[in-house]
Enzyme design. Structure first.
Site, PDB file in Angstrom:
ATOM      1  CG  HIS A  28      -0.951   6.181   4.497  1.00 44.00           C
ATOM      2  ND1 HIS A  28      -2.348   5.940   4.177  1.00 44.00           N
ATOM      3  CD2 HIS A  28      -0.511   7.019   5.343  1.00 44.00           C
ATOM      4  CE1 HIS A  28      -2.651   6.916   5.263  1.00 44.00           C
ATOM      5  NE2 HIS A  28      -2.107   7.454   5.857  1.00 44.00           N
TER       6      HIS A  28
ATOM      7  CG  ASN B 298      -1.740   1.308   1.267  1.00 40.23           C
ATOM      8  OD1 ASN B 298      -2.471   1.506   0.135  1.00 40.23           O
ATOM      9  ND2 ASN B 298      -2.006   1.823   2.313  1.00 40.23           N
TER      10      ASN B 298
HETATM   11  C1  GAR Z   1      -1.903   8.839  -2.883  1.00 42.60           C
HETATM   12  O1  GAR Z   1      -1.335  10.044  -2.441  1.00 42.60           O
HETATM   13  C2  GAR Z   1      -1.908   7.645  -2.113  1.00 42.60           C
HETATM   14  O2  GAR Z   1      -0.908   7.801  -1.128  1.00 42.60           O
HETATM   15  C3  GAR Z   1      -3.383   7.850  -1.188  1.00 42.60           C
HETATM   16  O3  GAR Z   1      -4.166   8.202  -2.202  1.00 42.60           O
HETATM   17  C4  GAR Z   1      -3.461   8.774  -3.518  1.00 42.60           C
HETATM   18  C5  GAR Z   1      -4.055   8.282  -4.554  1.00 42.60           C
HETATM   19  O4  GAR Z   1      -3.490   8.906  -5.637  1.00 42.60           O
HETATM   20  N1  GAR Z   1      -3.558   6.563  -0.602  1.00 42.60           N
HETATM   21  C6  GAR Z   1      -4.316   6.577   0.571  1.00 42.60           C
HETATM   22  O5  GAR Z   1      -4.695   7.781   1.517  1.00 42.60           O
HETATM   23  C7  GAR Z   1      -4.524   5.555   1.596  1.00 42.60           C
HETATM   24  N2  GAR Z   1      -4.753   5.381   2.687  1.00 42.60           N
HETATM   25  P1  GAR Z   1      -3.340   8.511  -7.164  1.00 42.60           P
HETATM   26  O6  GAR Z   1      -4.744   7.801  -7.397  1.00 42.60           O
HETATM   27  O7  GAR Z   1      -3.121   9.571  -8.192  1.00 42.60           O
HETATM   28  O8  GAR Z   1      -2.597   7.561  -7.139  1.00 42.60           O
END
Ligand code: GAR
Length: 197
Positions: free
Chosen positions: A111, A109
């Protein structure tokens, strides 16, 4: 070159991390390839997969009697494509034990915080800004049934700047995620022969 590690990516949002992984996998010698992208909604991320000619599949909660049934169907799709590593890249559902049990030690994952800080939600960037921290960052970790608490594989630090908004801070964090995630996947593909099926 040896067969490349087969990666399945789970998405819910924009898909910039998915795109970073797809771009990295185009470099000669990159030891992993994205073979399927699964979403739990009609996510813009799916367009990145389609543009790259990668198979997509949507598992909408409304089409299944339970989360467990949805996750079982998704696990079956990943296994049917011989996926060896699952990457949650902006995936906003918590995976059920029935899913994680089928990919033990094989789920990553990303985060947007320096875990264990600001774990357990999709708004870690807003929470970091509201808390007034001077730096935050991003983490790639193994997924276990303890949300955002599995073993940490890599982190990058990002300073909080005066005048930062959640969007500006998140953009700088994502820039780091886009380097960290492909690097961790590369390391796993090169150094974890136990993952090869
Ligand atoms: C990313 O910043 C990731 O770290 C976060 O969602 C975003 C997705 O961006 N994930 C979380 O918050 C998980 N708890 P993306 O769709 O542009 O890759």
């Amino acid at each position: 070159m040896k067969d490349r590690l087969r990666v399945g990516v789970l998405v819910s949002g924009q898909g910039s991390n998915l795109q970073a992984l797809i771009s990295a996998s185009r470099a000669p010698g990159y030891p992993a390839q994205v073979v399927i992208v699964c979403a739990n909604r009609a996510a813009p991320a799916l367009d990145h997969a389609r543009s790259a000619g990668i198979e997509t599949a949507a598992f909408l909660r409304a089409n299944f009697p339970s989360r467990d049934a949805r996750d079982q169907a998704m696990a079956a799709a990943l296994k049917a494509r011989s996926v060896e590593l699952v990457v949650c890249a902006g995936y906003d559902s918590i995976l059920t034990p029935g899913f994680t049990g089928q990919f033990l030690g094989r789920i990553l994952n990303v985060h947007p915080s320096l875990l264990p800080a600001f774990k357990g939600s999709m708004d870690a960037v807003d929470r970091a800004l509201a808390a007034g921290v001077s730096e935050t960052g991003c983490t790639v970790h193994l997924v276990t049934d303890d949300v955002d608490a599995g073993p940490i594989l890599g982190q990058r630090r990002v300073p909080v700047l005066s005048g930062d908004t959640p969007a500006r801070l998140h953009a700088r964090i994502k820039a780091e995620e886009h380097r960290l995630l492909p690097e961790i996947v590369r390391q796993i593909a090169e150094h974890e022969p136990s993952l090869r099926r």
